[in-house]
Design a protein around this motif. Structure first.
Motif, mmCIF file in Angstrom:
data_model
loop_
_atom_site.group_PDB
_atom_site.id
_atom_site.type_symbol
_atom_site.label_atom_id
_atom_site.label_comp_id
_atom_site.label_asym_id
_atom_site.label_seq_id
_atom_site.Cartn_x
_atom_site.Cartn_y
_atom_site.Cartn_z
ATOM 1 N N CYS A 282 0.849 -1.195 0.000
ATOM 2 C CA CYS A 282 0.000 0.000 0.000
ATOM 3 C C CYS A 282 0.883 1.244 0.000
ATOM 4 O O CYS A 282 1.844 1.320 0.766
ATOM 5 N N ASN B 256 -0.529 4.315 0.416
ATOM 6 C CA ASN B 256 -1.171 5.371 1.208
ATOM 7 C C ASN B 256 -0.526 5.366 2.578
ATOM 8 O O ASN B 256 -0.036 4.350 3.031
ATOM 9 N N CYS C 51 -2.050 6.263 5.682
ATOM 10 C CA CYS C 51 -3.041 6.625 6.691
ATOM 11 C C CYS C 51 -2.291 6.613 8.016
ATOM 12 O O CYS C 51 -1.562 5.657 8.311
ATOM 13 N N CYS D 75 -2.061 3.523 10.443
ATOM 14 C CA CYS D 75 -1.989 2.172 9.873
ATOM 15 C C CYS D 75 -0.562 1.646 9.701
ATOM 16 O O CYS D 75 0.333 2.326 9.205
ATOM 17 N N VAL E 9 0.118 -1.086 7.892
ATOM 18 C CA VAL E 9 0.230 -1.889 6.664
ATOM 19 C C VAL E 9 1.359 -1.439 5.716
ATOM 20 O O VAL E 9 2.125 -2.272 5.223
ATOM 21 N N GLN F 28 -5.242 -4.007 -0.908
ATOM 22 C CA GLN F 28 -5.499 -2.994 0.120
ATOM 23 C C GLN F 28 -6.261 -1.826 -0.471
ATOM 24 O O GLN F 28 -6.967 -1.114 0.228
HETATM 25 FE FE1 SF4 Z 1 -4.671 3.313 4.593
HETATM 26 FE FE2 SF4 Z 1 -5.709 0.935 3.992
HETATM 27 FE FE3 SF4 Z 1 -3.234 1.547 3.161
HETATM 28 FE FE4 SF4 Z 1 -3.714 1.126 5.760
HETATM 29 S S1 SF4 Z 1 -3.876 -0.354 4.118
HETATM 30 S S2 SF4 Z 1 -2.494 2.805 4.856
HETATM 31 S S3 SF4 Z 1 -5.819 1.926 5.962
HETATM 32 S S4 SF4 Z 1 -5.155 2.567 2.558
#
Ligand code: SF4
Ligand code: SAM
Length: 471
Positions: free
Chosen positions: A185, A187, A189, A192, A194, A229
């Protein structure tokens, strides 16, 4: 606009798919491995890849802990309680290990990636630690342990997609299957873990995805769930043509494999879900009208602190687009977090009012759990007392129950297409399956078999289930 080479139906049909589990009964089995999976659907799908790699390399599998020569836990690190659960599970293996000192205990997945060598230091029973991108290395790591060493590989790759590995369907009812379309991922956030445990986002080769789906239908499966994701940012460049394949393109290609194959997907990010995806969904009866659209919060200040990169208004516009293009019956579900850093009572009420506006069919609801190393842990204060988080979460869950009941009531009297998945939990005289929008439907059996499509008239409901009769 899209510039995909659209495969013809003949080309898709021509994809040469191997049979599932060809190596299941390997003649030269070295060790029997027991695998347990925790957390998201992605982890369950990964365990099927792990099994495939192990079987290819002469290992066997077992569903009995007592019979196992190696126990592998595929773990989740998303919240602290997920990790505590794994630590307790590891403790429960102490007596097994005492009776069988040669037993290997391995930790795979996100907790392995997050804690790395610390896991071996802190949990003495652990012999092997393997992050989500190192599963091809498992046979070598198991060999290391045979030579009396502890083994670890937590290298995160920019390329690994396990694209050419045919998963062994461990968790399968023979009807529905998960197909990973991307990993990682990009992103960030703020809450998070991940991006740190699963690395950079990478999309899997379109043709290997189509081949896997084709293989599934040849083996009797009727439904695939495309997993990532953030599926809407699927982006694969065909190396031969340099043409870009988007998620909408992919979805269409999978839908075209066969009208008999239902297609679902998860997870959609509100910032990325496009009208093009929604229009593609509307064009194909076999793409299920069911969207998981995590909101996390209904308040703009909190969304900004979470770095979700959309506002409440943007989110509601996406919900309007779903209802406009796919109709009122399209299932919409959410993820919501209660008690994020500095969240006030008013801001929590914005989450409840967002729920009231959308009236979700279903949701996954969590209280905020600070994760080491995340931007929120570094820059914000986890200052909402546990009892306040719990109370806010209970309010969110209560409201969701009400909305699930309301949405289920709307289905009464309607006739719906249901894919039969198995016996209902309560009675062997009843079957259960899912309707188009992902709701569980229970009905009395007649002559239909698991894997059949049937038409069911909905006559009653609870908050979690629709009850119907075959028509
Ligand atoms: Fe955001 Fe989902 Fe990536 Fe986690 S897995 S950083 S919640 S987009
Ligand atoms: N990629 C998906 C998305 O963008 O929404 C979700 C991935 S995450 C595995 C699943 C859910 O766990 C998130 O949507 C979020 O609601 C929840 N979650 C993640 N980190 C959390 C944390 N630190 N505390 C509580 N819940 C968390």
């Amino acid at each position: 606009m899209q510039d995909l080479k659209v495969l013809t139906k003949q080309e898709v049909e021509g994809l040469d798919a191997p049979k599932i589990s060809e190596n299941f009964f390997h003649s030269d089995i070295q060790k029997k491995v027991y695998i347990e999976s925790y957390g998201c659907q992605m982890n369950f799908a990964d365990s099927e890849i792990v099994t495939s790699i192990l079987l290819e390399n002469g290992f066997g599998t077992t569903s009995s802990l007592q019979d196992a020569d190696a126990i592998l836990l595929n773990t989740c690190a998303i919240r602290d309680n997920a990790e505590q659960k794994i630590r307790n599970r590891l403790k429960s293996f102490n007596s097994l290990k005492k009776n069988k000192p040669e037993l290997t205990v391995g930790v795979l997945g996100c907790m392995a990636e997050r804690l790395k060598v610390k896991l071996i230091e802190e949990e003495k029973i652990v012999d092997l630690v393997a992050g989500p991108d190192s599963y091809r290395d498992l046979p070598r790591l198991m060999g290391e342990i045979e030579s009396g060493n502890k083994a670890i590989n937590v290298f995160l790759s920019k390329e690994e997609t396990y694209g050419n590995i045919e998963p062994v369907r461990l968790h399968s009812n023979g009807v529905t299957a998960f197909v990973s379309i991307m990993r990682g991922c990009n992103n960030m956030c703020s809450f998070c873990v991940v991006p740190f445990t699963r690395g950079r986002e990478r999309s899997r080769d379109l043709y290997s995805i189509l081949q896997e789906c084709k293989n599934l239908i040849q083996n009797g499966f009727k439904e695939v769930t495309l997993l990532g994701q953030n599926v809407d940012s699927y982006h694969w460049i065909n190396p031969e043509t340099n043409l870009v394949v988007t998620f909408a393109n992919l979805l269409e290609q999978v839908a075209l494999i066969s009208p008999e194959l239902r297609v679902r997907f998860s997870t959609s990010h509100p910032k990325d879900i496009t009208d093009e995806v929604l229009v593609t969904m509307s064009k194909y009866e076999n793409i299920c009208k069911n969207i998981h659209l995590p909101a996390q919060s209904g308040n703009n200040r909190i969304l900004e602190l979470m770095n979700r990169t959309y506002t409440r208004e943007w989110y509601l516009d996406r919900v309007d687009a779903i209802r406009r293009i796919l109709g009122e019956d399209c299932g919409i579900s959410h993820d919501l977090i209660a008690g994020f850093c500095t969240e006030t009572e008013e801001e929590h009420k914005d989450t409840l009012s967002l729920m009231d506006k959308v009236k979700y069919d279903f949701g996954y609801m969590f209280s905020y759990s600070e994760r080491p190393g995340t931007p929120a842990e570094k820059k914000l204060t986890d200052d909402i007392p546990e009892e306040v988080k719990k109370r806010r979460l209970a309010e969110i869950i209560d409201l969701q129950r009400k909305h699930s009941g309301f949405r289920n009531q709307m289905q009464i009297g309607k006739i719906q297409k249901v894919l039969v998945e198995g016996n209902s939990k309560k009675s062997k005289d009843q079957h259960f399956g899912k309707n188009d929008s992902g709701k569980v439907v229970v009905f009395d059996k007649k002559n239909e078999k698991v894997g059949d499509y049937v038409m069911v008239k909905i006559i009653n409901c609870s908050t979690g289930t629709l009850f119907g009769e075959l028509v």
